[in-house]
Design an enzyme around this catalytic site. Structure first.
Site, PDB file in Angstrom:
ATOM      1  N   ASP A   1     -16.510  35.042 -30.771  1.00  0.00           N
ATOM      2  CA  ASP A   1     -15.796  34.299 -29.756  1.00  0.00           C
ATOM      3  C   ASP A   1     -15.783  35.116 -28.458  1.00  0.00           C
ATOM      4  O   ASP A   1     -16.057  36.322 -28.471  1.00  0.00           O
ATOM      5  CB  ASP A   1     -14.369  34.039 -30.253  1.00  0.00           C
ATOM      6  CG  ASP A   1     -13.534  33.290 -29.236  1.00  0.00           C
ATOM      7  OD1 ASP A   1     -13.953  32.199 -28.820  1.00  0.00           O
ATOM      8  OD2 ASP A   1     -12.470  33.813 -28.848  1.00  0.00           O
TER       9      ASP A   1
ATOM     10  N   ASP B   1     -13.372  34.454 -25.013  1.00  0.00           N
ATOM     11  CA  ASP B   1     -12.054  34.667 -24.423  1.00  0.00           C
ATOM     12  C   ASP B   1     -11.089  35.235 -25.457  1.00  0.00           C
ATOM     13  O   ASP B   1     -10.865  34.639 -26.513  1.00  0.00           O
ATOM     14  CB  ASP B   1     -11.481  33.353 -23.884  1.00  0.00           C
ATOM     15  CG  ASP B   1     -12.235  32.858 -22.661  1.00  0.00           C
ATOM     16  OD1 ASP B   1     -12.437  33.663 -21.737  1.00  0.00           O
ATOM     17  OD2 ASP B   1     -12.615  31.681 -22.633  1.00  0.00           O
TER      18      ASP B   1
END
Length: 331
Positions: free
Chosen positions: A15, A17
């Site tokens: 991932d 953010d």
């Protein structure tokens, strides 16, 4: 031969953010971990639910921060959503795009036509845009109510920002849900589609993320192990209350955990910590002997909470009280 967590896997599905960066800032430990993995022949594929930016823009941002990232290393929910549309529609079919130009470009790249009104559309694709307003949502509602195919890039209720969590695509999707009673097909995490595309030919993926209801639940959908890092959206209290589908395989303070042995990262009893379960919840005592006393305590607490049920957590002794305060579980 190194026997750390990284050695068990042939690709990292990471991932962005809250896991690798927060806006313009690299998350501590993330860059060294990704560069170290690359040096050992384990590539990172950057997997994001955010459909507002093109893969090229995402790769450019990652490169600016020092990560080894080409356009081909990025997988966005806009790509997965556009592919899902193309699989279900004839070439040239008209699609109402609720989102940014980046999402519209992905739809066009798959041979479909972008239109701006409900009357023209046989399908609706919805992704995050800070400029989405009532009029466009109204067009989506009319189209969906008339029977248009509806695909959401993702259903994250919030989006992490430097001002804290703000409404994400899932909040906008909920507007259309409420007005139509319909449910969209979902392209991004926690659905397995996006992660499966990112996995490619790799056979031993590790999903890495900071959010339980997207990254970790997505790993379960992919049937792949996951590493939860405490650098983003979800924290210790969320972990203790997590249902089975949202529980990570491994738990680390940050991506530096890749250099640790898997047994050290697995929720369960940890040296120096004792967790007792009673009618009033969990009670932590001891003083950890490992290199990460607070995270070790959390690993022990998670195992007890997942077996007996979450509840209030209290401390027996000063060391335990200090750790609970550090974890945000004190009081």
């Amino acid at each position: 031969m190194t026997d750390d967590l990284l050695s068990r896997h042939d690709v990292l599905l990471a991932d962005l953010d809250g896991t690798l960066y927060r806006g313009p800032e690299v998350v501590p430990g993330a860059l060294d971990a990704v560069l170290g993995a690359a040096a050992r022949g384990v590539p990172t594929v950057y997997v994001t639910n955010n459909a507002s930016r093109s893969p090229a823009a995402v790769a450019a941002h990652l490169t600016e921060l020092g990560f080894p990232a080409g356009v081909g290393d990025v997988r966005t929910s806009s790509q997965a959503a556009a592919t899902m549309l193309a699989e279900q529609l004839p070439a040239g079919a008209p699609v109402l795009v609720v989102g940014t130009d980046a999402l519209a470009d992905e739809v066009r790249a798959r041979g479909l036509t972008v239109v701006g009104t409900a009357g023209e559309a046989v399908a609706v694709v919805q992704g995050h845009s800070p400029d989405t307003g009532w009029r466009m949502l109204a067009e989506a509602v009319v189209a969906v109510r008339a029977g248009a195919l509806w695909i959401a890039s993702n259903v994250d209720p919030t989006l992490p920002t430097d001002r804290g969590p703000l409404p994400g695509n899932g909040s906008m999707v909920q507007v259309v849900r409420t007005a139509t009673g319909a449910q969209p097909q979902v392209a991004g995490k926690p659905a397995a589609r996006l992660l499966r595309e990112a996995q490619g030919d790799a056979t031993r993926p590790l999903v890495v993320g900071d959010r339980l209801d997207t990254d970790i639940e997505g790993a379960h959908a992919l049937r792949a192990p996951s590493l939860m890092v405490l650098t983003g959206v979800n924290g210790p209290a969320d972990l203790l209350a997590a249902p089975p589908a949202l529980r990570p395989t491994y738990l680390g303070a940050d991506l530096g955990a890749l250099a640790r042995h898997p047994d050290e990262l697995t929720p369960g009893p940890r040296p120096g910590w004792q967790v007792e379960h009673g009618p009033d919840g969990l009670r932590l005592s001891g003083s950890g002997t490992g290199p990460e006393p607070a995270v070790d305590a959390l690993r022990a607490l998670c195992a007890a909470a997942w077996e007996h049920g979450a509840g209030p957590v209290t401390a027996d002794g000063g060391a335990a009280a200090g750790v609970l305060d550090e974890l945000g579980l004190g009081g």
